[in-house]
Design a protein around this motif. Structure first.
Motif, PDB file in Angstrom:
ATOM      1  N   VAL A 187      33.511  33.623  42.186  1.00  0.00           N
ATOM      2  CA  VAL A 187      34.840  33.954  42.715  1.00  0.00           C
ATOM      3  C   VAL A 187      34.798  34.982  43.838  1.00  0.00           C
ATOM      4  N   LYS A 188      33.634  35.511  44.133  1.00  0.00           N
ATOM      5  CA  LYS A 188      33.525  36.513  45.202  1.00  0.00           C
ATOM      6  C   LYS A 188      34.045  35.960  46.511  1.00  0.00           C
ATOM      7  N   GLY A 189      34.832  36.778  47.182  1.00  0.00           N
ATOM      8  CA  GLY A 189      35.401  36.362  48.457  1.00  0.00           C
ATOM      9  C   GLY A 189      36.684  35.561  48.330  1.00  0.00           C
ATOM     10  N   ARG A 190      37.012  35.132  47.124  1.00  0.00           N
ATOM     11  CA  ARG A 190      38.240  34.358  46.903  1.00  0.00           C
ATOM     12  C   ARG A 190      39.238  35.103  46.013  1.00  0.00           C
ATOM     13  N   PHE A 191      38.747  35.851  45.057  1.00  0.00           N
ATOM     14  CA  PHE A 191      39.594  36.564  44.111  1.00  0.00           C
ATOM     15  C   PHE A 191      39.528  38.061  44.394  1.00  0.00           C
ATOM     16  N   THR A 192      40.636  38.750  44.146  1.00  0.00           N
ATOM     17  CA  THR A 192      40.698  40.204  44.298  1.00  0.00           C
ATOM     18  C   THR A 192      41.400  40.806  43.093  1.00  0.00           C
ATOM     19  N   ILE A 193      40.735  41.763  42.460  1.00  0.00           N
ATOM     20  CA  ILE A 193      41.341  42.475  41.342  1.00  0.00           C
ATOM     21  C   ILE A 193      41.851  43.816  41.838  1.00  0.00           C
ATOM     22  N   SER A 194      42.992  44.223  41.320  1.00  0.00           N
ATOM     23  CA  SER A 194      43.557  45.518  41.695  1.00  0.00           C
ATOM     24  C   SER A 194      44.367  46.044  40.520  1.00  0.00           C
ATOM     25  N   ARG A 195      44.742  47.318  40.591  1.00  0.00           N
ATOM     26  CA  ARG A 195      45.535  47.895  39.510  1.00  0.00           C
ATOM     27  C   ARG A 195      46.574  48.844  40.084  1.00  0.00           C
ATOM     28  N   ASP A 196      47.684  48.955  39.364  1.00  0.00           N
ATOM     29  CA  ASP A 196      48.743  49.898  39.689  1.00  0.00           C
ATOM     30  C   ASP A 196      49.003  50.693  38.421  1.00  0.00           C
ATOM     31  N   ASN A 197      48.454  51.893  38.359  1.00  0.00           N
ATOM     32  CA  ASN A 197      48.573  52.686  37.142  1.00  0.00           C
ATOM     33  C   ASN A 197      50.014  53.126  36.872  1.00  0.00           C
ATOM     34  N   ALA A 198      50.804  53.257  37.912  1.00  0.00           N
ATOM     35  CA  ALA A 198      52.203  53.640  37.728  1.00  0.00           C
ATOM     36  C   ALA A 198      52.987  52.542  37.015  1.00  0.00           C
ATOM     37  N   LYS A 199      52.522  51.309  37.160  1.00  0.00           N
ATOM     38  CA  LYS A 199      53.180  50.171  36.519  1.00  0.00           C
ATOM     39  C   LYS A 199      52.408  49.643  35.319  1.00  0.00           C
ATOM     40  N   MET A 250      39.621  47.505  33.203  1.00  0.00           N
ATOM     41  CA  MET A 250      40.292  46.238  32.959  1.00  0.00           C
ATOM     42  C   MET A 250      39.451  45.072  33.458  1.00  0.00           C
ATOM     43  N   GLY A 251      39.424  44.022  32.682  1.00  0.00           N
ATOM     44  CA  GLY A 251      38.671  42.839  33.072  1.00  0.00           C
ATOM     45  C   GLY A 251      39.504  41.580  32.969  1.00  0.00           C
ATOM     46  N   TRP A 252      39.121  40.606  33.750  1.00  0.00           N
ATOM     47  CA  TRP A 252      39.672  39.257  33.643  1.00  0.00           C
ATOM     48  C   TRP A 252      38.532  38.318  33.250  1.00  0.00           C
ATOM     49  N   PHE A 253      38.803  37.487  32.284  1.00  0.00           N
ATOM     50  CA  PHE A 253      37.869  36.472  31.832  1.00  0.00           C
ATOM     51  C   PHE A 253      38.601  35.136  31.838  1.00  0.00           C
ATOM     52  N   ARG A 254      37.836  34.052  31.772  1.00  0.00           N
ATOM     53  CA  ARG A 254      38.481  32.741  31.704  1.00  0.00           C
ATOM     54  C   ARG A 254      37.682  31.823  30.788  1.00  0.00           C
ATOM     55  N   GLN A 255      38.393  30.850  30.246  1.00  0.00           N
ATOM     56  CA  GLN A 255      37.755  29.880  29.373  1.00  0.00           C
ATOM     57  C   GLN A 255      38.290  28.497  29.679  1.00  0.00           C
ATOM     58  N   PHE A 275      33.105  35.852  32.381  1.00  0.00           N
ATOM     59  CA  PHE A 275      33.578  36.970  33.182  1.00  0.00           C
ATOM     60  C   PHE A 275      34.063  36.481  34.536  1.00  0.00           C
ATOM     61  N   VAL A 276      35.168  37.046  34.998  1.00  0.00           N
ATOM     62  CA  VAL A 276      35.702  36.725  36.312  1.00  0.00           C
ATOM     63  C   VAL A 276      35.678  37.955  37.222  1.00  0.00           C
ATOM     64  N   ALA A 277      36.299  39.037  36.767  1.00  0.00           N
ATOM     65  CA  ALA A 277      36.404  40.234  37.593  1.00  0.00           C
ATOM     66  C   ALA A 277      36.722  41.427  36.704  1.00  0.00           C
ATOM     67  N   ALA A 278      36.416  42.617  37.206  1.00  0.00           N
ATOM     68  CA  ALA A 278      36.742  43.835  36.483  1.00  0.00           C
ATOM     69  C   ALA A 278      36.995  44.965  37.473  1.00  0.00           C
ATOM     70  N   ILE A 279      37.775  45.930  37.009  1.00  0.00           N
ATOM     71  CA  ILE A 279      38.078  47.098  37.827  1.00  0.00           C
ATOM     72  C   ILE A 279      37.941  48.331  36.954  1.00  0.00           C
ATOM     73  N   ASP A 280      37.340  49.365  37.516  1.00  0.00           N
ATOM     74  CA  ASP A 280      37.030  50.552  36.739  1.00  0.00           C
ATOM     75  C   ASP A 280      38.297  51.311  36.359  1.00  0.00           C
ATOM     76  N   PHE A 330      34.283  44.572  40.384  1.00  0.00           N
ATOM     77  CA  PHE A 330      33.136  43.726  40.085  1.00  0.00           C
ATOM     78  C   PHE A 330      33.622  42.284  40.000  1.00  0.00           C
ATOM     79  N   TYR A 331      32.799  41.365  40.477  1.00  0.00           N
ATOM     80  CA  TYR A 331      33.205  39.959  40.503  1.00  0.00           C
ATOM     81  C   TYR A 331      32.062  39.047  40.088  1.00  0.00           C
ATOM     82  N   ALA A 332      32.427  37.942  39.468  1.00  0.00           N
ATOM     83  CA  ALA A 332      31.464  36.872  39.246  1.00  0.00           C
ATOM     84  C   ALA A 332      31.146  36.240  40.596  1.00  0.00           C
ATOM     85  N   ASP A 333      29.918  35.763  40.737  1.00  0.00           N
ATOM     86  CA  ASP A 333      29.510  35.152  42.009  1.00  0.00           C
ATOM     87  C   ASP A 333      30.420  33.982  42.387  1.00  0.00           C
TER      88      ASP A 333
END
Length: 123
Positions: free
Chosen positions: A64-76, A33-38, A46-51, A59-62
């Motif tokens: 947003v590093k240290g400010r943004f956090t990507i996460s996932r909940d596969n159950a949801k 999953m990835g997040w992008f912005r325009q 590209f903003v962030a991605a999670i495997d 993975f993060y764009a420079d």
């Protein structure tokens, strides 16, 4: 796969928002999953991605590093983007995207896209 992004809004500089992206279907864990912005007048970036799977790798764009956090909940069937210390330059429409069995920094690599959610950061 259908993606529904939510959580955008108007926030003051230094504030926080959490974006969510809920996916349909029963194979969510097989998608990176990835997040992008325009921003207006700019190309989508590209903003962030999670495997896929457990999401061990992120993975993060420079910018947003240290400010943004990507996460996932596969159950949801949901991926999140926690955005802290927001800056006016973070103002953009944010899109979530899905790519089966992988992630990439390029938006061209993703197969499915959500509709976008507006984030506006006032100074």
């Amino acid at each position: 796969v259908q993606l529904q992004a939510s959580g955008g809004g108007l926030v003051q500089s230094g504030g926080s928002l959490r974006l969510s992206c809920e996916a349909s279907g029963r194979t969510f864990s097989t998608y990176g999953m990835g997040w992008f912005r325009q921003a207006p007048g700019k190309a989508r970036e590209f903003v962030a991605a999670i495997d896929w799977g457990g999401g061990v790798r992120t993975f993060y764009a420079d910018s947003v590093k240290g400010r943004f956090t990507i996460s996932r909940d596969n159950a949801k069937n949901t991926v999140y983007l926690q955005m802290n210390s927001l800056k006016p330059e973070d103002t953009a429409v944010y899109y979530c995207a899905a790519r089966q069995w992988g992630v990439d920094y390029s938006d061209a690599a993703y197969e499915y896209w959500g509709q976008g959610t507006q984030v506006t950061v006032s100074s």
